[in-house]
Design a protein around this motif. Sequence first.
Motif, PDB file in Angstrom:
ATOM      1  N   CYS A  37       0.827  -1.200   0.000  1.00 60.30           N
ATOM      2  CA  CYS A  37       0.000   0.000   0.000  1.00 60.30           C
ATOM      3  C   CYS A  37       0.864   1.253   0.000  1.00 60.30           C
ATOM      4  CB  CYS A  37      -0.919   0.008   1.216  1.00 60.30           C
ATOM      5  SG  CYS A  37      -1.932   1.483   1.297  1.00 60.30           S
ATOM      6  N   CYS A  41      -5.106   3.081   0.722  1.00 58.02           N
ATOM      7  CA  CYS A  41      -6.075   2.821   1.786  1.00 58.02           C
ATOM      8  C   CYS A  41      -6.619   4.112   2.381  1.00 58.02           C
ATOM      9  CB  CYS A  41      -5.426   1.986   2.891  1.00 58.02           C
ATOM     10  SG  CYS A  41      -4.202   2.914   3.830  1.00 58.02           S
ATOM     11  N   ARG A  43      -4.535   6.352   3.975  1.00 55.40           N
ATOM     12  CA  ARG A  43      -3.473   6.896   4.820  1.00 55.40           C
ATOM     13  C   ARG A  43      -2.230   7.093   3.956  1.00 55.40           C
ATOM     14  NH1 ARG A  43      -3.788   2.187   9.017  1.00 55.40           N
ATOM     15  NH2 ARG A  43      -4.292   1.202   7.039  1.00 55.40           N
ATOM     16  N   HIS A  45       1.017   6.935   4.804  1.00 51.96           N
ATOM     17  CA  HIS A  45       2.175   6.108   5.167  1.00 51.96           C
ATOM     18  C   HIS A  45       3.476   6.898   4.998  1.00 51.96           C
ATOM     19  CE1 HIS A  45      -0.389   2.677   5.599  1.00 51.96           C
ATOM     20  NE2 HIS A  45      -0.734   2.657   4.343  1.00 51.96           N
ATOM     21  N   CYS A  52       3.365   1.290   3.319  1.00 52.20           N
ATOM     22  CA  CYS A  52       2.981   0.656   4.575  1.00 52.20           C
ATOM     23  C   CYS A  52       4.054  -0.354   5.003  1.00 52.20           C
ATOM     24  CB  CYS A  52       1.639  -0.041   4.402  1.00 52.20           C
ATOM     25  SG  CYS A  52       1.124  -0.957   5.869  1.00 52.20           S
ATOM     26  N   CYS A  90      -4.961  -2.048   5.563  1.00 54.99           N
ATOM     27  CA  CYS A  90      -4.907  -1.352   4.273  1.00 54.99           C
ATOM     28  C   CYS A  90      -5.942  -1.939   3.316  1.00 54.99           C
ATOM     29  CB  CYS A  90      -3.518  -1.446   3.656  1.00 54.99           C
ATOM     30  SG  CYS A  90      -2.320  -0.400   4.495  1.00 54.99           S
TER      31      CYS A  90
HETATM   32 ZN   LIG Z   1      -2.262   1.601   3.633  1.00 56.17          ZN
END
Ligand SMILES: [Zn+2]
Length: 123
Positions: A37, A41, A43, A45, A52, A90
């Motif tokens: 990810c 998702c 976010r 990161h 991620c 995620c």
């Molecule tokens: Zn993610």
Amino acid sequence: MTAARSPRRCPVTAAGPMLGAGVWHEVIRAAGSQCECAGQCGRSHQRHGGRCPHAGLPGYPLHAVPREPAGPVAAMRLGPDGLMALCGPCGEGLARARLRDGRQAAGRALRDASAAPLFEVTS
Ligand SMILES: [Zn+2]
Ligand SMILES: [Zn+2]
């Protein structure tokens, strides 16, 4: 749905019944056993270099998820190239984001359709 989190489940079969174990292994191996990810998702990161940091753990396997939104039948036909490895959080975030996108697209289509007058009132 927390079945995949049961620590006693085999990480391979927990990947999902729709994918063959061979495909799942290829996807996870290509990802270096790390969640792929890069913000899909929802976010960023960013603290982890934009990716991620989660790796698959016993009982918390990475999921092989279609890179592009695909229905269950289309997803089954995807090879490793069309899939990416995601950790549970995620995967859930991506599913929520795609659901939201789908709803927005449906709303847009509806608005476009309703913007075209079916009949005009003339006085
Ligand atoms: Zn993610
Ligand atoms: Zn992740």
